[in-house]
Design a protein around this motif. Structure first.
Motif, PDB file in Angstrom:
ATOM      1  N   GLN A 163       0.823  -1.206   0.000  1.00 13.10           N
ATOM      2  CA  GLN A 163       0.000   0.000   0.000  1.00 13.10           C
ATOM      3  C   GLN A 163       0.859   1.259   0.000  1.00 13.10           C
ATOM      4  OE1 GLN A 163      -3.015   0.071   3.028  1.00 13.10           O
ATOM      5  NE2 GLN A 163      -3.529   2.222   2.695  1.00 13.10           N
ATOM      6  N   ASP A 180       1.009   3.636 -13.082  1.00 10.37           N
ATOM      7  CA  ASP A 180      -0.395   3.644 -12.677  1.00 10.37           C
ATOM      8  C   ASP A 180      -0.601   2.592 -11.584  1.00 10.37           C
ATOM      9  OD1 ASP A 180      -3.305   4.179 -12.920  1.00 10.37           O
ATOM     10  OD2 ASP A 180      -3.308   2.092 -13.615  1.00 10.37           O
ATOM     11  N   GLU A 182      -3.142   1.095 -10.302  1.00 13.11           N
ATOM     12  CA  GLU A 182      -4.058  -0.007 -10.590  1.00 13.11           C
ATOM     13  C   GLU A 182      -3.425  -1.019 -11.545  1.00 13.11           C
ATOM     14  OE1 GLU A 182      -7.127  -2.292  -9.823  1.00 13.11           O
ATOM     15  OE2 GLU A 182      -6.735  -0.356  -8.868  1.00 13.11           O
ATOM     16  N   SER A 183      -2.723  -0.521 -12.545  1.00  9.66           N
ATOM     17  CA  SER A 183      -2.021  -1.430 -13.462  1.00  9.66           C
ATOM     18  C   SER A 183      -0.950  -2.219 -12.723  1.00  9.66           C
ATOM     19  CB  SER A 183      -1.380  -0.636 -14.603  1.00  9.66           C
ATOM     20  OG  SER A 183      -2.360   0.022 -15.377  1.00  9.66           O
ATOM     21  N   ARG A 185      -1.017  -2.999  -9.514  1.00 11.37           N
ATOM     22  CA  ARG A 185      -1.705  -4.008  -8.681  1.00 11.37           C
ATOM     23  C   ARG A 185      -2.038  -5.249  -9.508  1.00 11.37           C
ATOM     24  NH1 ARG A 185      -4.175   0.606  -6.341  1.00 11.37           N
ATOM     25  NH2 ARG A 185      -3.699   0.788  -4.111  1.00 11.37           N
ATOM     26  N   ASN A 186      -2.525  -5.025 -10.723  1.00 14.24           N
ATOM     27  CA  ASN A 186      -2.844  -6.155 -11.593  1.00 14.24           C
ATOM     28  C   ASN A 186      -1.588  -6.950 -11.948  1.00 14.24           C
ATOM     29  OD1 ASN A 186      -5.550  -5.394 -11.622  1.00 14.24           O
ATOM     30  ND2 ASN A 186      -5.340  -4.166 -13.486  1.00 14.24           N
TER      31      ASN A 186
END
Length: 263
Positions: A163, A180, A182-183, A185-186
């Motif tokens: 985090q 990014d 979110e990218s 995290r994926n």
């Protein structure tokens, strides 16, 4: 760690002695390997009188060395203490034979890294003369997200570490660097699913790395990678060799951890 820009002026000295010692030693860096007393004071933010006293004590004990030019350098005694760190030389002793075999197979850069807080530290590397250039220095720290070994370490880091890293500004090293959250995290989820991370030109525009985790009995303790020049071969072609080397390391670490005391 102290930035290369240094600190502006001396701050009020309310730190413990240990804190002052750490600040003084942190004034040294790969680009500042030799410092005068005044430079140590400037980069550490400590009072000159404090630096003079601490530097004298550290020199007496071999943690610092002073040359004929009156400039100070990190001493061998500090290196000897650092060599006791189990995640450094101890891990390297187990890993090196497998890294050497991996280099013989690939003839590419081979790197080993561990997580240190929200960053990573390279603890060993092997590079050939014709290998692509990398930003790797043994003992050097680097952000985790853009590198193959860093993606592995971050994917298996505690949730609070992930985090903090994802919420902090992410440096863009090349047009291909993932910034990014979110990218990213994926990507971390995919690394956990497949057990392999591929960093495609994220640190330098001419290099691709393939990395996998190294385990002991319970946890991911390190990450191993091969770094090759972009376009030389498909990254997936390196995966079996990197996996095999990491598996050998993991088995050796597990065996060492389960050995009876004294062996």
């Amino acid at each position: 760690m102290v930035s290369d820009a240094g600190r502006a002026g001396e701050r009020p000295e309310k730190e413990t002695v240990v804190g002052k010692l750490v600040d003084l030693l942190a004034a040294f860096s790969p680009r500042r390997q030799e410092l005068t007393l005044s430079e140590m004071a400037r980069f550490s933010g400590l009072a000159t009188t404090t630096v003079h006293r601490l530097a004298g004590e550290l020199t007496e004990r071999g943690l610092l060395e002073r040359g004929a030019d009156r400039r100070y350098r990190i001493g061998l005694a500090l290196f000897e203490i650092a060599a006791l760190a189990p995640r450094g030389p101890g891990l390297r002793e187990v890993a090196l034979p497998f890294m050497e075999d991996l280099y013989e197979v690939t003839r590419e850069n081979v790197q080993l890294a561990v997580r240190a807080g929200d960053e990573m530290v390279f603890v060993e590397r092997i590079a050939g003369r014709s290998s692509v250039g990398v930003r790797t220095r043994i003992g050097g720290r680097f952000p985790m997200p853009p590198t193959g070994v860093g993606l592995v370490l971050l994917a298996h880091a505690p949730a609070d570490v992930q985090q903090r890293v994802l919420e902090a500004p992410l440096t863009r090293y090349t047009p291909y660097t993932l910034t990014d959250p979110e990218s990213l995290r994926n990507t971390l989820a995919e690394v956990r699913r497949t057990g392999v991370a591929i960093s495609d030109r994220q640190v330098t525009s001419d290099a691709v790395s393939v990395a996998v985790p190294v385990h002991d009995d319970h946890d991911v303790v390190a990450a191993l990678s091969v770094v090759q020049r972009f376009g030389d071969a498909r990254p997936s072609s390196l995966t079996p060799a990197v996996r095999a080397a990491a598996l050998g390391m993991s088995r050796s670490l597990a065996a060492a951890g389960s050995a009876p005391a004294g062996r």
